[in-house]
Design a protein around this motif. Structure first.
Motif, PDB file in Angstrom:
ATOM      1  N   UNK A 153       0.796  -1.183  -0.114  1.00 20.23           N
ATOM      2  CA  UNK A 153       0.115  -0.185   0.073  1.00 20.23           C
ATOM      3  C   UNK A 153       0.745   1.144  -0.026  1.00 20.23           C
ATOM      4  N   UNK A 154       0.600   1.970  -0.959  1.00 20.07           N
ATOM      5  CA  UNK A 154       1.795   2.974  -1.467  1.00 20.07           C
ATOM      6  C   UNK A 154       1.163   4.537  -1.245  1.00 20.07           C
ATOM      7  N   UNK A 155       1.667   5.498  -0.611  1.00 22.19           N
ATOM      8  CA  UNK A 155       1.497   6.722  -0.667  1.00 22.19           C
ATOM      9  C   UNK A 155       1.996   7.307  -2.032  1.00 22.19           C
ATOM     10  N   UNK A 172      -1.405  -1.238  -4.236  1.00 20.49           N
ATOM     11  CA  UNK A 172      -2.416  -0.030  -4.472  1.00 20.49           C
ATOM     12  C   UNK A 172      -1.928   1.018  -3.688  1.00 20.49           C
ATOM     13  N   UNK A 173      -2.438   2.183  -4.308  1.00  7.86           N
ATOM     14  CA  UNK A 173      -1.887   3.543  -3.692  1.00  7.86           C
ATOM     15  C   UNK A 173      -2.992   4.631  -3.466  1.00  7.86           C
ATOM     16  N   UNK A 174      -2.465   5.732  -2.699  1.00  3.06           N
ATOM     17  CA  UNK A 174      -3.666   6.488  -2.582  1.00  3.06           C
ATOM     18  C   UNK A 174      -2.763   8.080  -2.680  1.00  3.06           C
ATOM     19  N   UNK A 175      -3.366   8.920  -2.971  1.00  2.00           N
ATOM     20  CA  UNK A 175      -2.891  10.525  -3.253  1.00  2.00           C
ATOM     21  C   UNK A 175      -2.451  11.032  -1.765  1.00  2.00           C
ATOM     22  N   UNK A 176      -1.330  11.733  -1.717  1.00  2.34           N
ATOM     23  CA  UNK A 176      -1.197  12.607  -0.531  1.00  2.34           C
ATOM     24  C   UNK A 176      -2.188  13.454  -0.220  1.00  2.34           C
ATOM     25  N   UNK A 177      -2.740  13.461   1.067  1.00  5.15           N
ATOM     26  CA  UNK A 177      -4.009  14.339   1.283  1.00  5.15           C
ATOM     27  C   UNK A 177      -5.239  13.805   1.278  1.00  5.15           C
ATOM     28  N   UNK A 178      -5.263  12.851   0.294  1.00  5.02           N
ATOM     29  CA  UNK A 178      -6.732  11.784   0.275  1.00  5.02           C
ATOM     30  C   UNK A 178      -6.632  10.895   1.290  1.00  5.02           C
ATOM     31  N   UNK A 215      -6.430 -10.839  -1.256  1.00  5.05           N
ATOM     32  CA  UNK A 215      -6.006 -11.927  -0.435  1.00  5.05           C
ATOM     33  C   UNK A 215      -4.537 -11.597   0.362  1.00  5.05           C
ATOM     34  N   UNK A 216      -4.299 -10.504   0.390  1.00  5.53           N
ATOM     35  CA  UNK A 216      -3.122 -10.206   1.107  1.00  5.53           C
ATOM     36  C   UNK A 216      -3.070 -10.331   2.833  1.00  5.53           C
ATOM     37  N   UNK A 217      -2.183 -10.978   3.061  1.00  6.59           N
ATOM     38  CA  UNK A 217      -2.152 -10.822   4.584  1.00  6.59           C
ATOM     39  C   UNK A 217      -0.784 -10.556   5.081  1.00  6.59           C
ATOM     40  N   UNK A 218       0.161 -10.251   4.121  1.00 10.04           N
ATOM     41  CA  UNK A 218       1.514  -9.773   4.580  1.00 10.04           C
ATOM     42  C   UNK A 218       1.660  -8.468   3.647  1.00 10.04           C
ATOM     43  N   UNK A 219       1.646  -7.321   4.487  1.00 13.23           N
ATOM     44  CA  UNK A 219       1.367  -6.071   3.879  1.00 13.23           C
ATOM     45  C   UNK A 219       2.616  -5.093   4.325  1.00 13.23           C
ATOM     46  N   UNK A 220       3.063  -4.449   3.274  1.00 14.69           N
ATOM     47  CA  UNK A 220       4.271  -3.429   3.302  1.00 14.69           C
ATOM     48  C   UNK A 220       3.589  -2.209   2.976  1.00 14.69           C
ATOM     49  N   UNK A 221       3.671  -1.472   4.417  1.00 18.23           N
ATOM     50  CA  UNK A 221       3.110   0.040   4.472  1.00 18.23           C
ATOM     51  C   UNK A 221       4.178   0.860   4.074  1.00 18.23           C
ATOM     52  N   UNK A 222       3.862   1.592   2.553  1.00 18.86           N
ATOM     53  CA  UNK A 222       4.924   2.291   2.255  1.00 18.86           C
ATOM     54  C   UNK A 222       4.372   3.684   2.211  1.00 18.86           C
ATOM     55  N   UNK A 223       4.417   4.490   3.168  1.00 18.85           N
ATOM     56  CA  UNK A 223       3.941   5.946   3.267  1.00 18.85           C
ATOM     57  C   UNK A 223       4.637   6.403   4.563  1.00 18.85           C
ATOM     58  N   UNK A 224       4.484   7.922   4.524  1.00 27.33           N
ATOM     59  CA  UNK A 224       4.942   8.503   5.458  1.00 27.33           C
ATOM     60  C   UNK A 224       4.026   8.184   6.947  1.00 27.33           C
ATOM     61  N   UNK A 225       4.643   8.277   8.096  1.00 27.33           N
ATOM     62  CA  UNK A 225       4.324   7.884   9.245  1.00 27.33           C
ATOM     63  C   UNK A 225       2.674   8.449   9.835  1.00 27.33           C
ATOM     64  N   UNK A 226       2.269   9.676   9.322  1.00 32.53           N
ATOM     65  CA  UNK A 226       1.122  10.082   9.648  1.00 32.53           C
ATOM     66  C   UNK A 226       0.025   9.285   8.758  1.00 32.53           C
ATOM     67  N   UNK A 227       0.341   9.254   7.410  1.00 33.72           N
ATOM     68  CA  UNK A 227      -0.737   8.340   6.622  1.00 33.72           C
ATOM     69  C   UNK A 227      -0.613   6.754   6.945  1.00 33.72           C
ATOM     70  N   UNK A 228       0.783   6.226   7.432  1.00 33.46           N
ATOM     71  CA  UNK A 228       0.708   4.975   8.271  1.00 33.46           C
ATOM     72  C   UNK A 228      -0.181   4.875   9.363  1.00 33.46           C
ATOM     73  N   UNK A 229      -0.330   5.789  10.121  1.00 27.06           N
ATOM     74  CA  UNK A 229      -0.932   5.637  11.217  1.00 27.06           C
ATOM     75  C   UNK A 229      -2.550   5.628  10.754  1.00 27.06           C
ATOM     76  N   UNK A 230      -2.892   6.383   9.848  1.00 30.99           N
ATOM     77  CA  UNK A 230      -4.232   6.735   9.654  1.00 30.99           C
ATOM     78  C   UNK A 230      -4.809   4.997   8.859  1.00 30.99           C
ATOM     79  N   UNK A 231      -3.941   4.473   8.075  1.00 30.51           N
ATOM     80  CA  UNK A 231      -3.988   3.308   7.399  1.00 30.51           C
ATOM     81  C   UNK A 231      -4.428   2.272   8.626  1.00 30.51           C
TER      82      UNK A 231
END
Length: 804
Positions: A181-183, A210-216, A229-245
């Protein structure tokens, strides 16, 4: 004597330490008359990315360099007014332009910035002013593009440098699928694209990206991830968006041990505490969740830190003749001077001030080596960088960059060296958040270098104590069906043992003797072995370790092949004997001229078949490429479920040797069917079980013709295949035992003596039924009857006291 020894030691020192004599000489000449070399330094000092705690580390380095006469002896290294890029692009560029357009600053190199968003625009502009730039902790993969940033170095690897470590982590935990999941920022999209490529090269899969826009709002992205079907997830974003996710995912129950979350090690230690720091974009959270919900998903979260590793307790002396403990003492002194105490800025980043310390030393060593080269071959000096023409400045820029690129030393951040594109050779660190009551501790559990992963031995069982999250599921037979078939197989083995005991106890009784009891014993042994094979077929990786299941692949082939030969070879030998007895008797030849087939001959025939099987299997097993092993293959699965796979025994050579084995067994079956067809009219129940033999042949052929297409067409439906295979084997084996031995048991029950009386005239009528020449049949029937009786007596070899 001491003076001589000291002089000798000094001479050796001057010879073995390059530049030492030069530095001391120049130092004496320049003492008190130093030229100042200024550095442009960009350090974010404004929240949310306040790295002002780095500054004391820079001060410690400058003090050490300026007090060391062996480095830059004619120069005093300093910095101009610090630029605060505010972890943004515009403030950094504005400060850079203000400095380079101020001729009084005379800056020769740039240190910084920290955030990649600030570093990239400055690094693209700095070559136009002939400035070499070295960053401390900028991690954007874009900065690795040498053509875009030709005079840029950094003390960390790019974010994409964690990708080999991430893949090693997946390999260690046997994860084959990764959701990303990518910012939508360059720093993250570059990493994602590189990771997807690397996964493909390693034979792994990015099952959902999948990705999402900054500010979205990433809500739709999280929902799609939940439905995937994903169970192993790489959080590819800044920490504030990571916290939201993570907050949204926690409300959907996407927590350990069903899910594994992985992200960057540069996340704040307590990023999960909402609103601890303001965000760089005035980010307002879309979802409100409790701290307990956040803790439930951050617990067991893995972080990969691409910074070099250094040990806090290590007392090894680093560049500047300082150990870590000595550095922290001097750091504290600088804090007292600068007024930057813990509690200001980002105190959790205080330890990373060693990177700014090492960066200053890289600049000093690069400038020093350039000065050495200039004094040895030219009248140009470092200070001519500002006063000479552009060609001289350009030459100095190239020399400084080349020397910086070749700089190696042991720093406070660990061993330091650079790749050709200016990236530091990274050493990875692996951390995990672990919940302890109402706090989350960040535990350091492993290292990685050059794509390798070393997990500390005391942490092996602590990473996922409640079970390792799975990226896919293996379709297995399951305990209920295996348990049922195991019970049936054991009952079948007991049934076979009962028939074997009956056969051996009553082997001298005519009703058993006529059917060759020793051949029967081999026949029953083969059936019992086949019952046992059903148990082995059910032992898959869901019940036993995968390596043990793989080892069973060849064992099953051996057991099934030898068991088939015991069963079918016994049937074939007995059928051939019946065929030969009646064919020779019917021919009217004298009994003395006929070949006598004794039981020992049939045993030798079965032994020959077993010998051929053993020789073939030994040769196959001795060839590594032919040995079967367990292979995992994908199969279909419902949307939202874990990716499904099934296991099959396979080897590259199996496409050759298995068809050869099946063809060989097919020839055996064909010969058996021919003999069965030839003896189809012999309906003598007492003599060698001829009708039962024919039925047994047909039953085994039908079972083989039924199981083969099912195994080939439905091999991914492991439960169905095992259920049908087991049922077919049970039915066939039970019928073979029942039809061959229950009639004999019933006969013994009615006739305890076991004597058998056969009407040979009836045999002749049966055998000659269908002859077109009735006259010929009537004429020879009496002679044939006598011949058959004599032939049977010679072939069967009844024991003493037994009468036909």
């Amino acid at each position: 004597m001491k003076e001589v020894t000291g002089l000798l030691a000094l001479t050796v020192l001057l010879l073995v330490i390059p530049g030492f004599g030069y530095s001391q000489k120049i130092c004496d000449e320049c003492r008190g008359n130093w030229t100042t070399l200024n550095l442009m330094v960009l350090v974010s000092q404004t929240r949310p990315t306040d790295l002002s705690t780095y500054i004391p580390g820079m001060k410690v380095a400058l003090d050490a360099i300026n007090s060391d006469c062996s480095i830059l002896p004619c120069y005093y290294l300093n910095h101009t007014e610090l630029i605060d890029p505010q972890c943004s692009d515009i403030p950094g560029v504005r400060g850079f332009i203000e400095h380079v357009t101020n001729p009084s600053l005379n800056e020769i190199m740039i240190i910084g910035a920290d955030c990649s968003v600030s570093t990239q625009p400055v690094a693209s502009l700095s070559p136009f002013w002939n400035l070499v730039q070295i960053s401390t902790v900028s991690t954007s993969p874009r900065l690795s593009i040498e053509k875009e940033f030709p005079y840029f170095l950094r003390l960390v690897g790019p974010d994409s440098s964690i990708n080999p470590g991430l893949v090693e982590l997946m390999t260690y935990f046997k994860w084959e699928h990764l959701a990303i999941i990518t910012q939508e920022e360059d720093i993250f999209t570059f990493t994602r694209n590189d990771l997807l490529k690397y996964l493909e090269e390693q034979g792994l899969h990015g099952i959902h990206s999948s990705s999402f826009p900054t500010g979205g709002n990433p809500q739709d992205t999280v929902l799609n991830l939940k439905r995937s079907s994903g169970r192993i997830i790489f959080l590819n974003a800044y920490h504030e968006y990571g916290l939201e996710i993570l907050c949204q995912a926690a409300t959907l129950g996407m927590t350990s041990p069903e899910y594994a979350w992985i992200t960057y090690g540069w996340y704040l230690n307590d990023f999960w505490k909402k609103n601890k720091f303001a965000t760089r974009s005035n980010y307002e959270p879309f979802t409100d969740c409790t701290v307990q919900q956040i803790m439930s998903i951050v617990d067991k979260m893995i972080l990969i830190d691409h910074y070099p590793r250094y040990d806090k307790t290590l007392q090894k002396t680093a560049v500047g003749n300082l150990t870590l403990s000595q550095y922290w003492n001097k750091y504290q002194e600088q804090q007292n001077i600068t007024g930057l105490f813990p509690g200001e800025g980002r105190p959790d980043q205080k330890e990373d001030s060693v990177y700014l310390y090492d960066a200053v030393w890289v600049t000093a060593k690069a400038l020093h080596q350039t000065d050495v080269e200039l004094r040895a071959s030219s009248s140009i000096r470092l200070e001519d960088f500002w006063t000479s023409n552009l060609n001289t400045a350009n030459m100095l820029k190239k020399m400084i960059y080349a020397n910086a690129l070749n700089t190696t030393f042991y720093g406070l951040s660990g061993d330091l060296s650079f790749l050709q594109n200016g990236d530091r050779l990274p050493e990875l660190r692996f951390f995990q958040y672990r919940r302890k009551e109402n706090i989350l501790e960040r535990i350091y559990f492993g290292n990685g270098l050059d794509g390798s992963l070393m997990i500390f031995s005391n942490e092996t069982n602590n990473i996922y104590p409640d079970g390792i999250p799975q990226s896919f599921r293996i379709s297995t037979i399951g305990i209920p069906l295996f348990a049922i078939y195991t019970v049936i197989a054991i009952l079948g083995i007991l049934y076979g043992a009962f028939c074997l005991v009956f056969n051996l106890v009553f082997r001298n009784k005519m009703v058993v003797k006529l059917s060759s009891p020793y051949i029967n014993a081999l026949f029953i042994s083969g059936i019992m072995t086949f019952y046992f094979l059903v148990i082995l077929l059910g032992l898959d990786s869901g019940l036993i370790p995968e390596q043990d299941a793989s080892n069973l692949c060849m064992a099953r082939v051996w057991i099934s092949t030898l068991a088939f030969t015991l069963i079918y070879g016994s049937i074939l030998a007995k059928t051939f004997r019946v065929f030969l007895v009646f064919r020779n008797a019917r021919s009217g030849k004298p009994t003395q001229s006929q070949l006598v087939i004794k039981e020992i001959h049939m045993l030798c025939f079965i032994g020959l078949l077993l010998g051929i099987d053993l020789l073939y299997l030994i040769i196959v097993t001795a060839i590594p490429v032919a040995v079967l092993h367990l292979e995992t293959r994908p199969t279909s699965y419902p949307e939202g479920d874990l990716p499904a796979k099934y296991t099959v025994c396979y080897s590259p050579g199996s496409n050759i040797w298995i068809p050869i084995l099946l063809a060989y067994k097919g020839f055996e079956v064909i010969f058996g069917l021919i003999f069965a067809f030839e003896t189809r009219k012999i309906k003598v129940q007492e003599l060698n079980d001829s009708r039962m033999i024919v039925f047994s042949l047909y039953a085994m052929v039908v079972a083989a013709l039924t199981l083969t297409p099912i195994s080939l067409l439905l091999n991914d439906k492991v439960v169905v295949v095992y259920a049908v295979q087991g049922a077919s084997i049970f039915i066939t084996l039970t019928l073979l035992l029942t039809l061959n031995f229950v009639p004999k048991m019933f006969y013994m029950y009615k006739n305890p003596s076991g004597e058998v009386k056969m009407d040979f005239s009836n045999i002749v009528k049966t055998w000659t039924k269908g002859d077109h020449n009735k006259k010929s049949a009537n004429t020879t029937s009496l002679a044939q009857s006598a011949s058959i009786e004599q032939t049977v007596e010679s072939k069967i070899e009844p024991s003493e006291g037994t009468h036909m």
